[in-house]
Design an enzyme around this catalytic site. Structure first.
Site, PDB file in Angstrom:
ATOM      1  N   ARG A 107       0.812  -1.219   0.000  1.00 42.17           N
ATOM      2  CA  ARG A 107       0.000   0.000   0.000  1.00 42.17           C
ATOM      3  C   ARG A 107       0.840   1.261   0.000  1.00 42.17           C
ATOM      4  O   ARG A 107       0.500   2.235  -0.691  1.00 42.17           O
ATOM      5  CB  ARG A 107      -0.956  -0.025   1.195  1.00 42.17           C
ATOM      6  CG  ARG A 107      -1.875   1.201   1.304  1.00 42.17           C
ATOM      7  CD  ARG A 107      -2.533   1.597   0.003  1.00 42.17           C
ATOM      8  NE  ARG A 107      -3.224   0.504  -0.666  1.00 42.17           N
ATOM      9  CZ  ARG A 107      -3.657   0.551  -1.914  1.00 42.17           C
ATOM     10  NH1 ARG A 107      -3.405   1.622  -2.662  1.00 42.17           N
ATOM     11  NH2 ARG A 107      -4.287  -0.473  -2.448  1.00 42.17           N
ATOM     12  N   LYS A 142       1.925  24.451  -1.580  1.00 40.63           N
ATOM     13  CA  LYS A 142       0.579  23.890  -1.393  1.00 40.63           C
ATOM     14  C   LYS A 142       0.658  22.373  -1.572  1.00 40.63           C
ATOM     15  O   LYS A 142       0.203  21.808  -2.560  1.00 40.63           O
ATOM     16  CB  LYS A 142      -0.402  24.532  -2.365  1.00 40.63           C
ATOM     17  CG  LYS A 142      -0.607  26.020  -2.103  1.00 40.63           C
ATOM     18  CD  LYS A 142      -1.535  26.660  -3.114  1.00 40.63           C
ATOM     19  CE  LYS A 142      -1.694  28.146  -2.839  1.00 40.63           C
ATOM     20  NZ  LYS A 142      -2.564  28.812  -3.836  1.00 40.63           N
ATOM     21  N   LYS A 174       5.104  38.029   0.870  1.00 42.84           N
ATOM     22  CA  LYS A 174       3.802  38.001   0.218  1.00 42.84           C
ATOM     23  C   LYS A 174       2.941  39.161   0.714  1.00 42.84           C
ATOM     24  O   LYS A 174       3.393  40.011   1.486  1.00 42.84           O
ATOM     25  CB  LYS A 174       3.143  36.647   0.451  1.00 42.84           C
ATOM     26  CG  LYS A 174       4.022  35.477  -0.021  1.00 42.84           C
ATOM     27  CD  LYS A 174       3.251  34.203  -0.178  1.00 42.84           C
ATOM     28  CE  LYS A 174       2.448  34.227  -1.464  1.00 42.84           C
ATOM     29  NZ  LYS A 174       1.762  32.928  -1.710  1.00 42.84           N
ATOM     30  N   GLU A 207       6.241  39.865  -3.499  1.00 43.37           N
ATOM     31  CA  GLU A 207       4.967  39.759  -4.223  1.00 43.37           C
ATOM     32  C   GLU A 207       4.392  41.154  -4.450  1.00 43.37           C
ATOM     33  O   GLU A 207       4.364  41.980  -3.542  1.00 43.37           O
ATOM     34  CB  GLU A 207       3.970  38.916  -3.418  1.00 43.37           C
ATOM     35  CG  GLU A 207       2.603  38.801  -4.085  1.00 43.37           C
ATOM     36  CD  GLU A 207       1.648  37.951  -3.264  1.00 43.37           C
ATOM     37  OE1 GLU A 207       1.832  36.726  -3.233  1.00 43.37           O
ATOM     38  OE2 GLU A 207       0.715  38.514  -2.657  1.00 43.37           O
ATOM     39  N   ASP A 229       1.202  38.961  -8.834  1.00 42.92           N
ATOM     40  CA  ASP A 229       0.124  38.135  -8.294  1.00 42.92           C
ATOM     41  C   ASP A 229      -1.244  38.532  -8.834  1.00 42.92           C
ATOM     42  O   ASP A 229      -1.642  39.704  -8.770  1.00 42.92           O
ATOM     43  CB  ASP A 229       0.124  38.235  -6.770  1.00 42.92           C
ATOM     44  CG  ASP A 229      -0.838  37.248  -6.130  1.00 42.92           C
ATOM     45  OD1 ASP A 229      -0.743  36.054  -6.441  1.00 42.92           O
ATOM     46  OD2 ASP A 229      -1.683  37.689  -5.333  1.00 42.92           O
TER      47      ASP A 229
END
Length: 290
Positions: A107, A142, A174, A207, A229
């Protein structure tokens, strides 16, 4: 085949061993009681890894490490390599040895390879949409907690480029950093003071959300890349023209396979896509006795 190298410092033998052992501990606990209960201790068998979909194969360098961690006596024979394009019915590898060990490793091998192959497949697909441009495809942070090492590796296998691995190896200022710091110039100045105080040398990316912020970043300087962005293609073209090659540029935010080609044609150097790792469909694989 993409294998661990000095170019990708996170792919160390130590890091891979830690990942595998942690994942096995989560799955096996105090024993694979299904295999222990039903399979004789001296039983020896073999199995092959069957491809049941179409895409780019990934995890071929990882699978033998998992099998060997479970049982060093297992014999793994790779028949394909990371980055190979596969179709339904292909056999990726065979494994032979103690039957209980094959079942215990099954698995984790499948979970890793299916998701890695899905990421590599989608990365390769998006790369085809960048044809004719100089833009490079980047991943993001992410990622799935505790599985980042495999997801970032899969992006490489699919032909993408890794962005920073974590918060520790690059500074990205950011929107929230900028807002909390009081502005673009203040955020950059505070960052340089921090690096000087701590003796660190880290690349700095800022950013920007508008052409005005792009100009502020240019005026401040002391950076290594400018992120653009959530800008539309017209804004991206203006920003690229304004920056005029003084810093590499990265388009980010809401970019999909429907828009990525137009974004690439604006002249940006990089395009980051979170969906590479957070919204992919796994490639169907199965380990079957034969």
């Amino acid at each position: 085949m993409q294998t661990p190298s000095a170019s990708y410092s996170y792919l160390t033998p130590e890091a891979l061993t830690t990942f595998i052992r942690t994942a096995l501990a989560e799955d096996v606990g105090d024993g694979d009681h299904s295999a222990l209960a039903s399979i004789p201790a001296d039983a020896r068998n073999r199995a092959h890894l069957l491809v049941k979909g179409e895409g780019i194969l990934a995890g071929m360098a990882l699978a033998p490490l998992i099998f060997k961690e479970v049982d060093a006596s297992l014999v793994v024979t790779p028949l394909l390599a990371d980055g190979d394009r596969v179709k339904h019915g292909d056999i990726a590898l065979t494994v032979e040895g103690p039957a209980r060990s094959i079942l215990t490793a099954e698995r984790l091998v499948l979970n890793c390879m299916q998701r890695m192959s899905g990421i590599a497949t989608y990365t390769a697909h998006l790369n085809t949409l960048l044809a004719g441009t100089s833009a490079k495809l980047l991943d993001t942070r992410k990622t799935t907690p505790n599985f980042r090492i495999c997801e970032k590796w899969a992006v490489l296998i699919g032909g993408g480029v890794n962005h920073r691995y974590g918060l520790f190896d690059m500074i990205i200022l950011k929107d929230n950093h900028v807002d909390y710091a009081g502005g673009i110039a203040q955020a950059i100045a505070a960052t340089h003071a921090y690096l000087a105080k701590t003796g660190r040398q880290l690349p700095i990316e800022i950013e920007t959300r508008s052409l005005d912020e792009v100009q502020q970043a240019l005026d401040a300087g002391g950076i290594d890349r400018i992120m653009l962005d959530n800008m539309n293609p017209d804004q991206l073209r203006e920003a690229v023209e304004l920056i005029a090659g003084r810093f590499p540029t990265e388009a980010s935010g809401g970019i999909t396979e429907k828009t990525i080609a137009e974004v690439a044609r604006t002249g940006v150097d990089y395009i980051s896509v979170g969906a590479l790792t957070h919204s992919v469909k796994s490639l169907d694989l199965s380990l079957k006795a034969f």
